[in-house]
Design a protein around this motif. Structure first.
Motif, PDB file in Angstrom:
ATOM      1  N   THR A 151       0.849  -1.192   0.000  1.00 48.54           N
ATOM      2  CA  THR A 151       0.000   0.000   0.000  1.00 48.54           C
ATOM      3  C   THR A 151       0.880   1.235   0.000  1.00 48.54           C
ATOM      4  OG1 THR A 151      -1.699  -1.163   1.285  1.00 48.54           O
ATOM      5  CG2 THR A 151      -1.838   1.236   1.213  1.00 48.54           C
ATOM      6  N   LEU A 152       0.670   2.126  -0.983  1.00 45.52           N
ATOM      7  CA  LEU A 152       1.458   3.346  -1.098  1.00 45.52           C
ATOM      8  C   LEU A 152       0.592   4.547  -0.744  1.00 45.52           C
ATOM      9  CD1 LEU A 152       3.296   2.649  -4.491  1.00 45.52           C
ATOM     10  CD2 LEU A 152       3.966   1.952  -2.180  1.00 45.52           C
ATOM     11  N   LEU A 153       1.034   5.352   0.226  1.00 44.61           N
ATOM     12  CA  LEU A 153       0.347   6.574   0.616  1.00 44.61           C
ATOM     13  C   LEU A 153       1.147   7.771   0.114  1.00 44.61           C
ATOM     14  CD1 LEU A 153      -0.474   5.683   4.353  1.00 44.61           C
ATOM     15  CD2 LEU A 153      -1.905   5.326   2.334  1.00 44.61           C
ATOM     16  N   GLU A 154       0.556   8.542  -0.768  1.00 50.09           N
ATOM     17  CA  GLU A 154       1.212   9.715  -1.340  1.00 50.09           C
ATOM     18  C   GLU A 154       2.595   9.374  -1.895  1.00 50.09           C
ATOM     19  OE1 GLU A 154      -0.805  13.345   1.147  1.00 50.09           O
ATOM     20  OE2 GLU A 154       0.999  12.440   1.989  1.00 50.09           O
ATOM     21  N   GLY A 155       2.666   8.291  -2.623  1.00 57.89           N
ATOM     22  CA  GLY A 155       3.942   7.891  -3.219  1.00 57.89           C
ATOM     23  C   GLY A 155       3.716   7.021  -4.434  1.00 57.89           C
ATOM     24  N   ALA A 156       4.480   7.279  -5.482  1.00 56.11           N
ATOM     25  CA  ALA A 156       4.355   6.493  -6.714  1.00 56.11           C
ATOM     26  C   ALA A 156       5.596   5.674  -6.990  1.00 56.11           C
ATOM     27  CB  ALA A 156       4.075   7.420  -7.896  1.00 56.11           C
ATOM     28  N   GLY A 157       6.494   5.582  -6.027  1.00 57.53           N
ATOM     29  CA  GLY A 157       7.711   4.808  -6.227  1.00 57.53           C
ATOM     30  C   GLY A 157       8.898   5.703  -6.524  1.00 57.53           C
ATOM     31  N   PRO A 158      10.067   5.114  -6.776  1.00 53.76           N
ATOM     32  CA  PRO A 158      11.282   5.900  -7.033  1.00 53.76           C
ATOM     33  C   PRO A 158      11.142   6.745  -8.290  1.00 53.76           C
ATOM     34  CG  PRO A 158      11.787   3.583  -6.626  1.00 53.76           C
ATOM     35  CD  PRO A 158      10.310   3.670  -6.809  1.00 53.76           C
ATOM     36  N   LEU A 159      11.805   7.912  -8.293  1.00 48.35           N
ATOM     37  CA  LEU A 159      11.808   8.782  -9.460  1.00 48.35           C
ATOM     38  C   LEU A 159      12.938   8.356 -10.400  1.00 48.35           C
ATOM     39  CD1 LEU A 159      11.287  12.255  -7.727  1.00 48.35           C
ATOM     40  CD2 LEU A 159       9.564  10.790  -8.796  1.00 48.35           C
ATOM     41  N   ALA A 160      12.619   8.198 -11.674  1.00 45.61           N
ATOM     42  CA  ALA A 160      13.615   7.766 -12.664  1.00 45.61           C
ATOM     43  C   ALA A 160      14.248   8.971 -13.359  1.00 45.61           C
ATOM     44  CB  ALA A 160      12.950   6.858 -13.694  1.00 45.61           C
ATOM     45  N   ARG A 161      15.477   8.808 -13.791  1.00 46.98           N
ATOM     46  CA  ARG A 161      16.174   9.853 -14.552  1.00 46.98           C
ATOM     47  C   ARG A 161      16.655   9.281 -15.876  1.00 46.98           C
ATOM     48  NH1 ARG A 161      17.514  14.439 -11.694  1.00 46.98           N
ATOM     49  NH2 ARG A 161      17.412  14.344  -9.416  1.00 46.98           N
ATOM     50  N   ASN A 162      16.912  10.175 -16.802  1.00 48.09           N
ATOM     51  CA  ASN A 162      17.411   9.777 -18.113  1.00 48.09           C
ATOM     52  C   ASN A 162      18.829   9.232 -17.972  1.00 48.09           C
ATOM     53  OD1 ASN A 162      18.391   9.644 -20.770  1.00 48.09           O
ATOM     54  ND2 ASN A 162      17.042  11.286 -21.440  1.00 48.09           N
ATOM     55  N   ALA A 163      19.050   8.021 -18.468  1.00 48.44           N
ATOM     56  CA  ALA A 163      20.378   7.391 -18.350  1.00 48.44           C
ATOM     57  C   ALA A 163      21.466   8.226 -19.026  1.00 48.44           C
ATOM     58  CB  ALA A 163      20.338   5.987 -18.947  1.00 48.44           C
ATOM     59  N   ASN A 164      21.094   8.997 -20.048  1.00 41.71           N
ATOM     60  CA  ASN A 164      22.079   9.824 -20.748  1.00 41.71           C
ATOM     61  C   ASN A 164      22.611  10.960 -19.886  1.00 41.71           C
ATOM     62  OD1 ASN A 164      21.805   8.288 -23.115  1.00 41.71           O
ATOM     63  ND2 ASN A 164      20.095   9.543 -23.844  1.00 41.71           N
ATOM     64  N   ASP A 165      21.882  11.280 -18.812  1.00 41.38           N
ATOM     65  CA  ASP A 165      22.302  12.369 -17.927  1.00 41.38           C
ATOM     66  C   ASP A 165      23.113  11.869 -16.736  1.00 41.38           C
ATOM     67  OD1 ASP A 165      20.955  14.189 -19.515  1.00 41.38           O
ATOM     68  OD2 ASP A 165      19.087  14.022 -18.375  1.00 41.38           O
ATOM     69  N   CYS A 166      23.490  10.599 -16.747  1.00 38.38           N
ATOM     70  CA  CYS A 166      24.163   9.990 -15.594  1.00 38.38           C
ATOM     71  C   CYS A 166      25.431  10.747 -15.206  1.00 38.38           C
ATOM     72  CB  CYS A 166      24.485   8.532 -15.893  1.00 38.38           C
ATOM     73  SG  CYS A 166      25.317   7.666 -14.538  1.00 38.38           S
ATOM     74  N   ARG A 175      26.307  13.807 -15.706  1.00 40.14           N
ATOM     75  CA  ARG A 175      26.011  15.133 -15.161  1.00 40.14           C
ATOM     76  C   ARG A 175      25.565  15.036 -13.703  1.00 40.14           C
ATOM     77  NH1 ARG A 175      21.319  18.193 -15.144  1.00 40.14           N
ATOM     78  NH2 ARG A 175      20.256  16.735 -16.536  1.00 40.14           N
ATOM     79  N   HIS A 176      24.757  14.025 -13.390  1.00 45.30           N
ATOM     80  CA  HIS A 176      24.276  13.868 -12.022  1.00 45.30           C
ATOM     81  C   HIS A 176      25.399  13.440 -11.081  1.00 45.30           C
ATOM     82  CE1 HIS A 176      20.191  14.634 -13.093  1.00 45.30           C
ATOM     83  NE2 HIS A 176      20.096  13.592 -13.893  1.00 45.30           N
ATOM     84  N   VAL A 177      26.288  12.569 -11.555  1.00 46.97           N
ATOM     85  CA  VAL A 177      27.435  12.159 -10.735  1.00 46.97           C
ATOM     86  C   VAL A 177      28.320  13.361 -10.446  1.00 46.97           C
ATOM     87  CG1 VAL A 177      29.537  10.776 -10.671  1.00 46.97           C
ATOM     88  CG2 VAL A 177      27.411   9.767 -11.511  1.00 46.97           C
ATOM     89  N   ARG A 178      28.555  14.192 -11.453  1.00 38.31           N
ATOM     90  CA  ARG A 178      29.375  15.396 -11.275  1.00 38.31           C
ATOM     91  C   ARG A 178      28.757  16.315 -10.218  1.00 38.31           C
ATOM     92  NH1 ARG A 178      32.856  18.704 -14.470  1.00 38.31           N
ATOM     93  NH2 ARG A 178      32.588  20.925 -13.987  1.00 38.31           N
ATOM     94  N   ALA A 179      27.438  16.548 -10.332  1.00 33.69           N
ATOM     95  CA  ALA A 179      26.758  17.435  -9.387  1.00 33.69           C
ATOM     96  C   ALA A 179      26.804  16.862  -7.966  1.00 33.69           C
ATOM     97  CB  ALA A 179      25.313  17.657  -9.830  1.00 33.69           C
ATOM     98  N   ALA A 180      26.645  15.534  -7.838  1.00 32.51           N
ATOM     99  CA  ALA A 180      26.667  14.903  -6.522  1.00 32.51           C
ATOM    100  C   ALA A 180      28.042  15.038  -5.878  1.00 32.51           C
ATOM    101  CB  ALA A 180      26.281  13.430  -6.646  1.00 32.51           C
TER     102      ALA A 180
END
Length: 290
Positions: free
Chosen positions: A221-236, A238-243
């Motif tokens: 049962t999920l309350l106010e949640g739709a599961g993990p948010l996905a990101r575009n694999a091509n932006d991987c 950029r996200h690692v750099r920002a992290a």
């Protein structure tokens, strides 16, 4: 959150009002120490209709419900909902001596649970899922299904097939003439499974956990949640750099003297109002209607 819980509580309350039998609810807190030394605390609500306290203490719940809270929240999120859920279950003559238990876990760094190292691994959803599994192992819930002992040997396809086979067995598909013993065995296996409820971030953790260990759970049962948010694999990249950049900046604040073992910045707010304002400021910077 309040609106959702209120609707659920109202629905449950309406159902429970039809029942003449009053539910005796026992509450407690338990503490577990994980394999890496992190302390986990869970809050428990148990339906203990009939039987003495001594008789009930060692009994396995007929229904097991595990609740996972949201970001910057804790197990107290379910303080009002859990008792109403317990009161909504009809108690048959056969169940008089068997408790129904609801547990709410404080994630590491939340509520009464312990904290990890200030520069430890990021608290990703999969990291939280690991600690939920530690909790399940400590409780010996789902022990009839090998718990987490299968490790990472199951594949996604294997999980899907396991779910399909389990559903077919429960519905009697291609089962032929099953004996009463076989049916009873299937019922016992379902009783041993866990009903998982996740709110907000806890919903994301729940989806990850159920996908990885479907054999442990009978419902989600999920309350106010739709599961993990996905990101575009091509932006991987950029996200690692920002992290990495964010972590470098954060560590200069956490360790002002430049050494991990040195003194860290004090994390004590000057007042309760200042702590609340800091949380509110974070919320205001989040997207959506907060």
């Amino acid at each position: 959150m309040k609106r959702t819980l209120a609707l659920l509580a109202a629905t449950t309350l309406t159902k429970s009002a039809r029942s003449i039998t009053m539910t005796t609810i026992s509450t407690s807190e338990r503490t577990f120490t994980c394999s890496d030394g992190v302390k986990l605390v869970v809050k428990s609500w148990s339906n203990k209709n009939g039987g003495s306290e001594a008789d009930m203490s060692n009994m396995t719940p007929t229904k097991k419900i595990l609740c996972l809270h949201g970001w910057l929240d804790n197990a107290a999120s379910f303080n009002r909902l859990a008792p109403l859920l317990l009161d909504s279950f009809p108690v048959s003559d056969e169940q008089q001596q068997q408790p129904i238990e609801i547990l709410a876990l404080d994630f590491p760094g939340h509520g009464l649970s312990g904290h990890k190292s200030v520069d430890g691994p990021p608290q990703l959803l999969a990291e939280y899922a690991y600690y939920v599994l530690e909790c399940i192992e400590a409780l010996k819930w789902g022990k009839g299904n090998n718990g987490g002992s299968s490790g990472g040997t199951r594949t996604v396809v294997g999980n899907i097939n396991a779910n399909v086979n389990a559903n077919n067995s429960a519905q009697g598909v291609n089962s032929g003439d099953k004996s009463n013993d076989d049916n009873e065995s299937t019922d016992n296996e379902m009783d041993d499974k866990i009903n998982l409820i996740g709110h907000s971030m806890g919903a994301g953790v729940s989806v990850v956990l159920v996908a990885a260990f479907p054999e442990l759970f009978s419902s989600l049962t999920l309350l106010e949640g739709a599961g993990p948010l996905a990101r575009n694999a091509n932006d991987c990249s950029r996200h690692v750099r920002a992290a990495c950049q964010r972590r470098l900046k954060s560590n200069k604040t956490l360790f002002p003297d430049g050494t991990n073992g040195g003194a860290t910045r004090a994390k004590v707010y000057r007042s309760v109002d200042a702590a609340i304002e800091a949380r509110m400021d974070t919320t205001r910077r989040m997207p959506g209607d907060q």
